[in-house]
Design a protein around this motif. Sequence first.
Motif, mmCIF file in Angstrom:
data_model
loop_
_atom_site.group_PDB
_atom_site.id
_atom_site.type_symbol
_atom_site.label_atom_id
_atom_site.label_comp_id
_atom_site.label_asym_id
_atom_site.label_seq_id
_atom_site.Cartn_x
_atom_site.Cartn_y
_atom_site.Cartn_z
ATOM 1 N N ASN A 274 31.948 53.507 105.464
ATOM 2 C CA ASN A 274 31.646 52.135 105.861
ATOM 3 C C ASN A 274 30.959 51.370 104.729
ATOM 4 O OD1 ASN A 274 31.306 49.971 107.971
ATOM 5 N ND2 ASN A 274 29.145 50.364 107.504
ATOM 6 N N GLU A 275 30.027 52.027 104.037
ATOM 7 C CA GLU A 275 29.351 51.376 102.916
ATOM 8 C C GLU A 275 30.324 51.057 101.786
ATOM 9 O OE1 GLU A 275 24.833 53.177 103.064
ATOM 10 O OE2 GLU A 275 26.476 54.513 102.514
ATOM 11 N N ARG A 276 31.262 51.960 101.547
ATOM 12 C CA ARG A 276 32.248 51.707 100.498
ATOM 13 C C ARG A 276 33.173 50.563 100.874
ATOM 14 N NH1 ARG A 276 32.677 57.346 100.717
ATOM 15 N NH2 ARG A 276 34.719 57.178 101.689
ATOM 16 N N ALA A 277 33.452 50.417 102.160
ATOM 17 C CA ALA A 277 34.387 49.384 102.615
ATOM 18 C C ALA A 277 33.743 48.007 102.687
ATOM 19 C CB ALA A 277 34.963 49.763 103.979
ATOM 20 N N THR A 278 32.440 47.960 102.985
ATOM 21 C CA THR A 278 31.802 46.672 103.255
ATOM 22 C C THR A 278 30.852 46.192 102.167
ATOM 23 O OG1 THR A 278 30.003 47.751 104.492
ATOM 24 C CG2 THR A 278 31.960 47.076 105.741
ATOM 25 N N GLY A 279 30.323 47.085 101.354
ATOM 26 C CA GLY A 279 29.350 46.688 100.345
ATOM 27 C C GLY A 279 29.997 45.918 99.202
ATOM 28 N N THR A 280 29.233 45.065 98.557
ATOM 29 C CA THR A 280 29.704 44.323 97.391
ATOM 30 C C THR A 280 28.678 44.426 96.268
ATOM 31 O OG1 THR A 280 28.710 42.264 98.193
ATOM 32 C CG2 THR A 280 31.022 42.661 98.766
ATOM 33 N N ALA A 281 29.112 44.096 95.076
ATOM 34 C CA ALA A 281 28.223 44.030 93.918
ATOM 35 C C ALA A 281 28.361 42.655 93.281
ATOM 36 C CB ALA A 281 28.568 45.122 92.909
ATOM 37 N N HIS A 282 27.289 42.212 92.643
ATOM 38 C CA HIS A 282 27.283 40.913 91.971
ATOM 39 C C HIS A 282 27.073 41.157 90.480
ATOM 40 C CE1 HIS A 282 27.085 38.655 95.774
ATOM 41 N NE2 HIS A 282 26.406 39.717 96.186
ATOM 42 N N VAL A 283 27.994 40.637 89.674
ATOM 43 C CA VAL A 283 27.982 40.879 88.234
ATOM 44 C C VAL A 283 27.790 39.541 87.504
ATOM 45 C CG1 VAL A 283 29.230 41.913 86.291
ATOM 46 C CG2 VAL A 283 29.543 42.822 88.606
ATOM 47 N N TRP A 284 26.952 39.574 86.487
ATOM 48 C CA TRP A 284 26.540 38.352 85.775
ATOM 49 C C TRP A 284 26.634 38.575 84.274
ATOM 50 C CZ3 TRP A 284 22.316 38.704 82.489
ATOM 51 C CH2 TRP A 284 21.779 37.488 81.981
ATOM 52 N N GLY A 285 26.929 37.499 83.552
ATOM 53 C CA GLY A 285 26.905 37.557 82.099
ATOM 54 C C GLY A 285 26.540 36.201 81.526
ATOM 55 N N GLU A 286 25.985 36.219 80.325
ATOM 56 C CA GLU A 286 25.585 34.973 79.671
ATOM 57 C C GLU A 286 25.751 35.130 78.163
ATOM 58 O OE1 GLU A 286 21.839 32.355 80.519
ATOM 59 O OE2 GLU A 286 21.309 33.803 78.952
ATOM 60 N N THR A 287 26.397 34.158 77.543
ATOM 61 C CA THR A 287 26.478 34.113 76.088
ATOM 62 C C THR A 287 25.680 32.927 75.564
ATOM 63 O OG1 THR A 287 28.607 32.964 76.378
ATOM 64 C CG2 THR A 287 28.676 35.268 75.685
ATOM 65 N N THR A 288 25.170 33.077 74.352
ATOM 66 C CA THR A 288 24.491 31.987 73.652
ATOM 67 C C THR A 288 24.975 31.971 72.214
ATOM 68 O OG1 THR A 288 22.637 33.486 73.171
ATOM 69 C CG2 THR A 288 22.405 32.032 75.083
ATOM 70 N N ASP A 289 24.852 30.799 71.568
ATOM 71 C CA ASP A 289 25.219 30.724 70.156
ATOM 72 C C ASP A 289 24.025 30.279 69.331
ATOM 73 O OD1 ASP A 289 24.992 27.967 70.436
ATOM 74 O OD2 ASP A 289 27.132 27.572 70.282
ATOM 75 N N ALA A 290 24.215 30.185 68.024
ATOM 76 C CA ALA A 290 23.116 29.873 67.122
ATOM 77 C C ALA A 290 22.543 28.483 67.361
ATOM 78 C CB ALA A 290 23.593 30.003 65.678
ATOM 79 N N ALA A 291 23.334 27.587 67.955
ATOM 80 C CA ALA A 291 22.875 26.227 68.218
ATOM 81 C C ALA A 291 22.165 26.099 69.566
ATOM 82 C CB ALA A 291 24.053 25.261 68.164
ATOM 83 N N GLY A 292 22.067 27.202 70.311
ATOM 84 C CA GLY A 292 21.388 27.171 71.602
ATOM 85 C C GLY A 292 22.293 26.858 72.774
ATOM 86 N N ARG A 293 23.588 26.693 72.526
ATOM 87 C CA ARG A 293 24.518 26.470 73.630
ATOM 88 C C ARG A 293 24.700 27.766 74.413
ATOM 89 N NH1 ARG A 293 26.957 23.298 69.383
ATOM 90 N NH2 ARG A 293 27.954 25.218 68.654
ATOM 91 N N TRP A 294 25.112 27.643 75.666
ATOM 92 C CA TRP A 294 25.231 28.817 76.522
ATOM 93 C C TRP A 294 26.436 28.696 77.452
ATOM 94 C CZ3 TRP A 294 25.247 27.572 81.634
ATOM 95 C CH2 TRP A 294 24.658 26.368 82.009
ATOM 96 N N ALA A 295 26.851 29.817 77.967
ATOM 97 C CA ALA A 295 27.858 29.888 79.029
ATOM 98 C C ALA A 295 27.489 31.056 79.930
ATOM 99 C CB ALA A 295 29.264 30.075 78.456
#
Length: 358
Positions: free
Chosen positions: A269-290
């Motif tokens: 049941n845990e395998r069928a119903t559970g979820t995970a949340h994945v996050w990522g962030e990039t930055t550059d030398a000018a301080g911009r981000w995504a």
Amino acid sequence: MTKWLLYGANGYTGELIAREARERGLEPVLAGRNLAAVKPLAEDLGLEYRIFDLRDADARLSGIEVVLHCAGPFSVTAAPMIDACVRTRTHYLDITGEMDVFAYAREIDGLARAAGVVVCPGVGFDVIPTDCLAVALHQAMPEATGLRLGFDLPLALSPGTVKTVLDGMAAGGRARIDGRITVTPLGGRTDRIDFGKGTRPALAFPAADLHSAHHSTSIPNIEVYLPLPSPLILGTRISRRLAGLLARPGVRAAAHKLIDKTVKGPDANERATGTAHVWGETTDAAGRWATARITTANPYRLTIDGALTAVTDLLAAPDPRPGAHTPATLFGADLITRLSGSGPLTITTPDTTEGTSR
């Protein structure tokens, strides 16, 4: 019919993959060292089986085109199986989340290319989703110099995953700084991050992505975070001496035995119903981000689906590019969104009021 072999079929995740493979009409050769465990499973599923130690792998890979390696601890078992696969010209996949395996894959890249063999660790969780996010972010910001990744997991973990976390603690903290893996104090890098369910305190830890994401993107500065309660983060800092104790082989072996006895892993049941949340962030030398986020299926459900998708895609590829790979470099950054229960992958930049989906 082209044969592929599932080594470690009697482990927690290996058995789940074997059973799902059979339900999909696939016919892996089940393998491992434990006759008493592998034979009954193979007979139950009506599959061929082979019993062998990794020292004898060369002779037992005859007729096999792809190995899916599921026998941990991968820091011990992966290199011998990779070596055997290169020598026998057999493609190699595994479901590890351990740093050292990716480092070793890069070391033998030249040998794998010469043999015409694909070597791709990490075709499960965590590496598929974080690797795909890393590549998607790099495509959105090619000039990125910094990458941070992380995931918020369901609570229930398998024995193998708990061992991986424990062994990672024994190695202390790690980050990739200016292109190099650098030792950092355990618990020394923290932040508050919204992984997808609101901002939470998080701790940097030594994940495989420090190798895999660098392989996939060449971004020189990488950290990986896991959300933890503040008291536990504080406790991690206090327990730095424990990391030295866990580095002792005898202590770690005893801890592994205790984990085998006490940790059972998530139920169906845990395998069928559970979820995970994945996050990522990039930055550059000018301080911009995504920033990128994705909600995935339960990590074990994703590992089963990801591993079998990797096997079938590799077997179907007319001319797979040999050498060391990560999931995203071999199968594309859209691999994660092709897996059931995962997606969409959303990227947000300062120029967007809402994320763009892939």
